[in-house]
Design a protein around this motif. Sequence first.
Motif, PDB file in Angstrom:
ATOM      1  N   ARG A  68      30.425  43.123  42.432  1.00  0.00           N
ATOM      2  CA  ARG A  68      29.728  44.122  43.245  1.00  0.00           C
ATOM      3  C   ARG A  68      28.802  44.949  42.365  1.00  0.00           C
ATOM      4  NH1 ARG A  68      34.518  46.502  47.117  1.00  0.00           N
ATOM      5  NH2 ARG A  68      35.030  44.518  48.119  1.00  0.00           N
ATOM      6  N   GLU A  73      27.266  48.447  41.632  1.00  0.00           N
ATOM      7  CA  GLU A  73      27.670  49.823  41.907  1.00  0.00           C
ATOM      8  C   GLU A  73      26.505  50.805  41.916  1.00  0.00           C
ATOM      9  OE1 GLU A  73      30.733  50.456  38.986  1.00  0.00           O
ATOM     10  OE2 GLU A  73      32.254  49.700  40.358  1.00  0.00           O
ATOM     11  N   SER A  86      25.036  47.248  36.412  1.00  0.00           N
ATOM     12  CA  SER A  86      26.142  47.942  37.073  1.00  0.00           C
ATOM     13  C   SER A  86      27.007  47.012  37.921  1.00  0.00           C
ATOM     14  CB  SER A  86      25.602  49.071  37.944  1.00  0.00           C
ATOM     15  OG  SER A  86      24.917  48.540  39.052  1.00  0.00           O
ATOM     16  N   TYR A  98      35.703  42.966  41.326  1.00  0.00           N
ATOM     17  CA  TYR A  98      36.703  43.585  42.199  1.00  0.00           C
ATOM     18  C   TYR A  98      37.652  42.508  42.705  1.00  0.00           C
ATOM     19  CZ  TYR A  98      34.381  48.106  42.571  1.00  0.00           C
ATOM     20  OH  TYR A  98      33.856  49.345  42.306  1.00  0.00           O
ATOM     21  N   ARG A 114      38.906  47.737  41.739  1.00  0.00           N
ATOM     22  CA  ARG A 114      38.026  47.465  40.601  1.00  0.00           C
ATOM     23  C   ARG A 114      38.884  46.951  39.458  1.00  0.00           C
ATOM     24  NH1 ARG A 114      34.591  51.631  37.019  1.00  0.00           N
ATOM     25  NH2 ARG A 114      33.029  50.154  36.285  1.00  0.00           N
TER      26      ARG A 114
END
Length: 66
Positions: A31, A33, A43, A47, A62
């Motif tokens: 993912r 962020e 970033s 997860y 996370r």
Amino acid sequence: MATTDNSFNGMTEYCERCGLDTIHEVSVQIRTESLKEENAQFSREPYRVTECQRCGHRESQRMNNA
């Protein structure tokens, strides 16, 4: 604690909503962020995502908590 199950893609884990150990589909998702496009490539985080096969409840955690 998770245990393997005889089903093809399931793990037996405790479901908070059901209150029981149930079969869960478990996957890892990457993912992004950051909401800023110029920083998005820096970033991305993994997860662990679980979905109860009995009630459909999904949880994600996370994996890198640095």
